[in-house]
Design a protein around this motif. Structure first.
Motif, PDB file in Angstrom:
ATOM      1  N   ARG A 179       0.997  -1.237  -0.194  1.00 19.33           N
ATOM      2  CA  ARG A 179      -0.121   0.075   0.079  1.00 19.33           C
ATOM      3  C   ARG A 179       1.382   1.427  -0.553  1.00 19.33           C
ATOM      4  O   ARG A 179       0.385   2.460  -0.994  1.00 19.33           O
ATOM      5  N   VAL A 180       1.952   1.346   0.559  1.00 19.41           N
ATOM      6  CA  VAL A 180       3.081   2.737   0.660  1.00 19.41           C
ATOM      7  C   VAL A 180       4.213   1.610   0.228  1.00 19.41           C
ATOM      8  O   VAL A 180       4.515   0.542   0.227  1.00 19.41           O
ATOM      9  N   LEU A 204       5.475   3.479   8.082  1.00 16.35           N
ATOM     10  CA  LEU A 204       4.113   3.304   6.927  1.00 16.35           C
ATOM     11  C   LEU A 204       3.509   2.276   6.528  1.00 16.35           C
ATOM     12  O   LEU A 204       2.761   1.933   6.232  1.00 16.35           O
ATOM     13  N   LEU A 254       0.546   5.153  -1.814  1.00 11.73           N
ATOM     14  CA  LEU A 254       1.725   6.275  -1.467  1.00 11.73           C
ATOM     15  C   LEU A 254       2.709   6.104  -2.389  1.00 11.73           C
ATOM     16  O   LEU A 254       3.212   4.557  -1.816  1.00 11.73           O
ATOM     17  N   LEU A 296       6.901   7.600  -2.163  1.00 12.56           N
ATOM     18  CA  LEU A 296       7.341   8.192  -2.121  1.00 12.56           C
ATOM     19  C   LEU A 296       8.883   7.757  -2.803  1.00 12.56           C
ATOM     20  O   LEU A 296       9.861   7.583  -1.813  1.00 12.56           O
ATOM     21  N   VAL A 314       5.444  11.157  -4.107  1.00 13.61           N
ATOM     22  CA  VAL A 314       5.791  12.266  -4.029  1.00 13.61           C
ATOM     23  C   VAL A 314       7.105  12.342  -4.229  1.00 13.61           C
ATOM     24  O   VAL A 314       7.645  10.696  -3.537  1.00 13.61           O
ATOM     25  N   VAL A 337       9.431  17.295  -2.186  1.00 14.61           N
ATOM     26  CA  VAL A 337      10.188  18.298  -1.513  1.00 14.61           C
ATOM     27  C   VAL A 337      11.514  18.143  -2.380  1.00 14.61           C
ATOM     28  O   VAL A 337      11.964  17.489  -2.248  1.00 14.61           O
ATOM     29  N   GLN A 384      19.079  14.844   5.129  1.00 15.91           N
ATOM     30  CA  GLN A 384      18.192  15.016   5.564  1.00 15.91           C
ATOM     31  C   GLN A 384      16.614  15.110   6.598  1.00 15.91           C
ATOM     32  O   GLN A 384      16.316  14.988   6.898  1.00 15.91           O
ATOM     33  N   VAL A 385      16.044  15.098   5.190  1.00 14.25           N
ATOM     34  CA  VAL A 385      14.560  15.204   4.545  1.00 14.25           C
ATOM     35  C   VAL A 385      14.012  13.470   5.735  1.00 14.25           C
ATOM     36  O   VAL A 385      13.297  13.587   6.601  1.00 14.25           O
ATOM     37  N   ALA A 420      14.322  13.097   9.285  1.00 15.50           N
ATOM     38  CA  ALA A 420      13.747  14.251  10.585  1.00 15.50           C
ATOM     39  C   ALA A 420      11.765  13.708  10.303  1.00 15.50           C
ATOM     40  O   ALA A 420      11.237  13.590  11.041  1.00 15.50           O
ATOM     41  N   LEU A 421      11.772  13.099   8.738  1.00 19.46           N
ATOM     42  CA  LEU A 421      10.141  12.071   8.266  1.00 19.46           C
ATOM     43  C   LEU A 421      10.200  11.462   9.813  1.00 19.46           C
ATOM     44  O   LEU A 421       9.151  11.207  10.220  1.00 19.46           O
ATOM     45  N   ALA A 429       9.452  13.047  13.046  1.00 20.34           N
ATOM     46  CA  ALA A 429       8.151  13.364  13.336  1.00 20.34           C
ATOM     47  C   ALA A 429       6.999  11.695  13.378  1.00 20.34           C
ATOM     48  O   ALA A 429       6.168  11.817  14.339  1.00 20.34           O
ATOM     49  N   LEU A 430       7.239  10.879  12.186  1.00 17.98           N
ATOM     50  CA  LEU A 430       6.222   9.975  12.326  1.00 17.98           C
ATOM     51  C   LEU A 430       5.776   9.140  13.612  1.00 17.98           C
ATOM     52  O   LEU A 430       5.107   8.818  14.133  1.00 17.98           O
ATOM     53  N   ARG A 444       4.571  10.979  16.566  1.00 15.27           N
ATOM     54  CA  ARG A 444       3.274  11.142  16.162  1.00 15.27           C
ATOM     55  C   ARG A 444       3.015  10.013  16.675  1.00 15.27           C
ATOM     56  O   ARG A 444       1.333   9.294  17.284  1.00 15.27           O
ATOM     57  N   GLY A 491       8.221  22.122  -0.034  1.00 19.32           N
ATOM     58  CA  GLY A 491       9.000  23.221   0.425  1.00 19.32           C
ATOM     59  C   GLY A 491      10.838  22.356   0.754  1.00 19.32           C
ATOM     60  O   GLY A 491      10.630  21.264  -0.461  1.00 19.32           O
ATOM     61  N   ALA A 521      14.123  19.748   5.758  1.00 12.19           N
ATOM     62  CA  ALA A 521      13.278  19.233   6.919  1.00 12.19           C
ATOM     63  C   ALA A 521      12.137  20.012   7.469  1.00 12.19           C
ATOM     64  O   ALA A 521      11.599  19.786   7.882  1.00 12.19           O
ATOM     65  N   VAL A 550       8.975  18.842   6.578  1.00 10.74           N
ATOM     66  CA  VAL A 550       7.918  17.194   7.761  1.00 10.74           C
ATOM     67  C   VAL A 550       6.683  17.706   8.086  1.00 10.74           C
ATOM     68  O   VAL A 550       5.597  16.567   7.289  1.00 10.74           O
ATOM     69  N   VAL A 583      -2.726   6.783   4.746  1.00  8.01           N
ATOM     70  CA  VAL A 583      -1.590   6.379   5.035  1.00  8.01           C
ATOM     71  C   VAL A 583      -0.949   5.761   6.588  1.00  8.01           C
ATOM     72  O   VAL A 583      -0.266   5.055   6.307  1.00  8.01           O
TER      73      VAL A 583
END
Lengths: 373, 332
Positions: free
Chosen positions: A252-253, A277, A310, A312, A333, A351, A357-358, A361-362, A365-366, A369, B312, B315, B318, B330
């Motif tokens: 699914r991802v 994910l 999705l 990515l 994405v 992005v 780096q991205v 950080a993601l 964040a996840l 969450r 963007g 980071a 995000v 998802v």
């Protein structure tokens, strides 16, 4: 005017999705054959052909093979006939599903000598069914089995075969106007196919499966092909299904990593992200060619085709061979340092930045969450 | 083990494919050429097999005179001979291509170099994706065939004796160990389910097949296999299909098409490159034949391109990504 379609079964006994798409394709082709046939005869709607006047003529409720009037003009209806070849015992033919897709005759192809997948024997049986059903076209999904069996059939009959078709219609002059995929669908070829029967495989992503407006009255026939030892020489022995895990093809991802990952050690964060994910890692061809990751994880023309919710794509430039494998994703994405990378012309969102780096950080964040740390 | 690998010169297409103004070809003015990825793996596989069992790899292509470049690329990987079936640059269809390849295989069998034991192809060409040339070649030569292979094990039978036994039995019919049919193989051949008959017992097994008893005779399209080679070994070939593994046993000579992932092709070595540069390439000019599937126009599909909305940079993007994932449903 009959279009004969090879129908593959899923392990659970239903028609494989690719085959439902091939049946949809076959039905449209049969309708075009019926119309082209009528136009060529110049007899459409004439009293001599009562069936052609009826918008949805019901074929006789019970028909046996011997009743098939080969070449009889009365067989030309406004919809044409779709027949299915199913390599399974009569009781295993999913008659209701085939009927829903407009199949009027299903042939359960059986032989004591032929257990499992035997490519040449399947082609031999289809060749016999072509004669029996007076098929003007033979269609299969462009799967490994579909392409292989139709190639054998084509070689056997000395006829051309159009692989990976997106559409096909018969024209009044008896030829077929087809559109087929090149470069795994990154390029389309308009072509003319001049052969009878027309042999076509249907590009797996090209046609959506759609049932007929109303189910067709279906007759299931038991069919026993005449096979030689040579037909049976190459056969598949099937091993048990692979165990567990989310498969790339059905995930699914999918979190994709490309050249931008930088080396074999850079996939940890992408894998962790995929895990968060509920998805899996996929990679570009550069990554497998470099030996950074195994080929099983490659997304693309020479790897796996994916169709997740999705995709990515991280550090992936977006070569057409890669995009051919992920164009069925619902959302794409991209994370890329280059705002002019080709993938931005295929993605929904992007992005601009270094994935190194991205992505961490993601992940942070996840995890936060999800209350993981 | 004498192996033929057939390759195709195709444009090296990157971020987008551009069609020439007349709609007949891919515009290659800005790109180079390469061989289809599956085929490069076929060459690598062949080089590994001959590295283990001895023998020579011949690489063949049908194409314009410039396709010799791709043959040299493959020679640099370790192939020993190059054969170019030279065309005037027109696109050949799969029927004519297969016929020209089959003719080249027969020509070689009739000459001093003798027949091939194994014909390897890529599963499909990267550009046209026709999926049928190997199968057509197999039918033309009366050889067993399987396509889309991701794992290949070749086992030789007992050398020359095996070949002679099968040849003596005639018409290229070779014994295949079916259910309970006994066939005696050379050393190691027993590892595979299909064993090619070895010296003495081999003749008996093949004879039995001819008489309609015991092992089934392998002759895909009648006689003709003899024009390629005697029985020289067996191939166990497998692939994944819809979640399970399919295993095929074939008696050599056979036609097998492979997929990328069967191996990881090596980079050409410097000595390899030098040898490839000097190698003599055999050239033949087969006659073009039109066929029933005729290209009218090539075009890039419409509506495939989206235009990415930039969320963007770095980071900082995000939070926007997380919101997007929530929207897509998802995140649990």
């Amino acid at each position: 005017m009959t279009v004969l379609c090879l129908v593959e079964l899923d392990p659970d006994g239903g028609s494989a999705d690719a085959s439902l798409r091939a049946l949809t394709f076959s039905r449209e082709l049969a309708a075009s054959e019926a119309q082209a046939g009528s136009a060529a005869d110049g007899t459409a709607g004439s009293p001599a052909q009562p069936l052609a006047d009826s918008p949805s003529p019901a074929p006789p409720a019970t028909r046996t093979m011997s009743h098939r009037p080969a070449g009889n003009p009365h067989d030309v209806t406004s919809t044409g006939y779709v027949a299915a070849g199913v390599f399974a015992p009569e009781t295993a033919v999913p008659a209701a599903a085939l009927s829903a897709y407009g199949v009027t005759d299903a042939y359960a192809v059986e032989s004591e000598q032929m257990t499992g997948y035997v490519p040449l024997a399947w082609a031999r049986a289809l060749a016999e069914l072509v004669t029996l059903s007076s098929a003007t076209a033979v269609v299969a999904a462009a799967t490994d089995h579909g392409n292989e069996v139709l190639a054998h059939l084509a070689a056997m009959l000395g006829l051309p075969m159009a692989a990976n078709c997106a559409s096909a219609a018969r024209t009044a002059d008896g030829t077929y106007r087809i559109v087929r995929h090149r470069w795994a669908g990154s390029l389309l070829e308009d072509a003319v196919l001049d052969a009878s029967p027309a042999l076509l495989t249907v590009a797996v992503d090209a046609v959506a499966a759609a049932p007929a407006t109303e189910p067709a009255p279906i007759v299931v026939h038991d069919f026993r092909p005449v096979l030689s030892d040579g037909d049976l020489a190459v056969r598949a022995t099937e091993s048990a299904e692979r165990a567990g895990g989310v498969s790339l093809a059905t995930a699914r991802v999918v979190v994709g990593g490309g050249r931008g990952v930088g080396g074999p050690d850079g996939f940890g964060a992408l894998e962790e992200l995929a895990g968060l994910l509920g998805g899996v890692l996929g990679v570009s061809r550069v990554v497998t060619s470099q030996g950074w990751r195994p080929h099983e994880q490659q997304v693309g023309q020479t790897g796996t085709r994916i169709s997740p919710e999705l995709y990515l794509a991280c550090g992936i430039s977006g070569a057409i061979q890669h995009m051919a494998g992920c164009m069925s994703a619902r959302h794409i994405v991209a994370v890329n340092t280059d705002p002019d990378a080709p993938i931005l012309a295929h993605a929904d969102y992007a992005v601009i930045g270094d994935l190194n780096q991205v992505i961490p950080a993601l992940v942070t964040a996840l995890r936060a969450r999800a209350g993981l740390s | 083990m004498e192996i033929l690998v057939c390759v195709k010169r195709v444009p090296m297409v990157g971020g987008k494919v551009v069609v020439t103004p007349d709609g007949q070809d891919v515009d290659t003015r800005m790109s180079g050429f390469t061989v289809s990825p599956h085929e490069e793996c076929a060459v690598e596989e062949a080089v590994r097999i001959t590295g283990r069992l001895g023998g020579t790899v011949t690489v063949l292509t049908l194409g314009s005179p410039e396709a010799a470049d791709q043959l040299r690329d493959m020679l640099a990987l370790g192939a020993g001979h190059g054969v170019l079936l030279e065309t005037d640059g027109r696109e050949w269809g799969p029927i004519a291509t297969a016929a020209a390849i089959a003719a080249a295989v027969r020509r070689r069998a009739a000459g001093p170099a003798g027949p091939y034991d194994l014909l390897l192809f890529g599963n499909e060409a990267a550009d046209t994706g026709d999926y049928q040339v190997p199968v057509r070649v197999a039918h033309a030569l009366g050889l067993p065939c399987v396509t889309g292979i991701k794992n290949l094990q070749i086992t030789e039978s007992g050398g020359a004796a095996g070949s002679e036994a099968a040849a003596a039995a005639g018409a290229g019919a070779v014994g295949r160990a079916g259910a309970g049919a006994a066939a005696v193989g050379g050393a190691g051949a027993g590892a595979a389910a299909a064993a090619v008959a070895g010296a003495g017992a081999g003749a008996a097994a093949v004879g039995g097949a001819g008489a309609g008893a015991g092992a089934g005779a392998v002759s895909v399209a009648g006689a003709g296999a003899a024009s390629v080679a005697g029985a020289v070994g067996v191939a166990r070939a497998s692939r994944e299909y819809r979640g399970s593994t399919e295993v095929f046993d074939l008696v050599l000579p056979a036609v097998i098409s492979v997929r990328e992932g069967i191996n990881l092709p090596r980079y050409p070595s410097l000595p390899g490159r030098l040898r490839a540069k000097r190698a003599v390439i055999e050239r033949f000019q087969p006659e073009y034949r039109g066929e029933g599937l005729r290209k009218q126009l090539l075009r890039v599909p419409a509506g495939q391109t989206r235009r990415a909305e930039v969320l963007g940079t770095g980071a900082d993007a995000v939070p926007a990504l997380v919101r997007l994932f929530e929207e897509f449903g998802v995140l649990s």
